[in-house]
Design a protein around this motif. Sequence first.
Motif, PDB file in Angstrom:
ATOM      1  N   SER A 322     -21.397 119.120 101.494  1.00 19.90           N
ATOM      2  CA  SER A 322     -21.993 118.107 100.625  1.00 19.90           C
ATOM      3  C   SER A 322     -20.877 117.428  99.825  1.00 19.90           C
ATOM      4  N   ASN A 323     -20.921 116.112  99.744  1.00 16.01           N
ATOM      5  CA  ASN A 323     -19.815 115.395  99.088  1.00 16.01           C
ATOM      6  C   ASN A 323     -20.292 114.292  98.148  1.00 16.01           C
ATOM      7  N   GLY A 324     -21.549 114.372  97.732  1.00 20.90           N
ATOM      8  CA  GLY A 324     -22.058 113.384  96.804  1.00 20.90           C
ATOM      9  C   GLY A 324     -22.574 112.113  97.434  1.00 20.90           C
ATOM     10  N   THR A 325     -22.681 112.100  98.786  1.00 17.67           N
ATOM     11  CA  THR A 325     -23.203 110.905  99.448  1.00 17.67           C
ATOM     12  C   THR A 325     -24.665 111.060  99.845  1.00 17.67           C
ATOM     13  N   LYS A 326     -25.128 112.289  99.961  1.00 18.65           N
ATOM     14  CA  LYS A 326     -26.524 112.512 100.357  1.00 18.65           C
ATOM     15  C   LYS A 326     -27.407 112.591  99.123  1.00 18.65           C
ATOM     16  N   PRO A 327     -28.540 111.870  99.120  1.00 23.29           N
ATOM     17  CA  PRO A 327     -29.393 111.882  97.933  1.00 23.29           C
ATOM     18  C   PRO A 327     -30.200 113.166  97.809  1.00 23.29           C
ATOM     19  N   ILE A 328     -30.530 113.511  96.568  1.00 24.53           N
ATOM     20  CA  ILE A 328     -31.566 114.506  96.338  1.00 24.53           C
ATOM     21  C   ILE A 328     -32.868 113.878  96.802  1.00 24.53           C
TER      22      ILE A 328
END
Length: 389
Positions: A322-328
Amino acid sequence: MMRFSKTSIPILLATTASAAVLPWNSTIPPPDANGKYTLRSTGIVASFVPYGAAISNLFVADKHNSTRDVVLGWENATFYTEDPWHDHYGSVPGRYGNRIANASFTIDGVEYKVDANEHNGTNTLHGGSNGWDYRNWTVTALTDSSITFSLFDADGEMGFPGDVLATSTYTLTPYTWHITLTALSLTKKTPLLLTSHVYWNLDGFANPDSEKVYDHELHLPFSGMRIGVDDNLIPTGELLPNKNGSVTDFWSQPKAIGKHLNDTERGPDCGAGCSFYDNAFLVGPHDKENQYVARLNSPWSGVEVKVFTDQAAFQIYSCAASNGTKPIGKSTQGLSGRPAVIQEGGCVVMEAEDWIDGINNPEWGRKQIWGPEDGLLTFNARYEFSTVY
């Protein structure tokens, strides 16, 4: 004991009345507007989608007199088919979970090549690019506290031999989620390894101090050994000790997942360029009914889950990719004013299963080839929730 406030999600306040299983020739009621089926029992509510027979929401109480949705998933069932990452959210991978070395195996002297969908075609992950968690399962039984999905996997699909019939049954009892998976080989010998691939964040991404799980405390009391793997996370055949006090020691005492975050020791067995955990911990002898194999809790939310299972291994993955590009993916999670994305270490996967790639390590003596004469393969796990104040 869990506590609920008047502001808690109303469905969590209701206890569950017993309901009869619908006859097999009846029409199963349709899902809700988001394509989900929701089950309820005292202190716990969970929703499921047919795609991958996946859990999409799991609500329990926290110590702040609120409810928390503690598993990752999507708001709407259609998002699972559109998700470009396809992280196996809450699903049942198969027909062989985890990895198969060289995307091949041998049964009775015959070599089979299966779909090589990972590491540039060098191995198979979770049954291939059309594994069980890429398919819509059929709801075959439903009550207000239990649901059963079924799937027929045809001979030759992804290169695997033989027809297989699989079921996934989820049941809620007070403060507890039960999983029973089954697989029946109908026509030929075939590899089978069952697992459930659930991503956890016991804060529901609402902890104002951190959206990560590095402060979550993990205990694996019967896991003094792990399976050694190469740079592609393929077992080398070695069984390695989790030395007392080492990065992989969760057995001697509970510790925070991120305790060793800044240590130089990482070990050679979490993959090339790895960041923290992606390890198959072995589960030693224990009372399967009364002794948990894993306990995870969050000091911020107070949510604690204990995992009981009949499986012999337990994969821990700390969401390093996970690298902050996939949304919750859900409005039930996250914190107002903070980017609704999943950071590295924002979740942890806990997979009860058998020893990974046992089909290519026959010296381990694992029973992972099943034919029609072998009967039903079963997987059992339960997740007991409580609140720590």
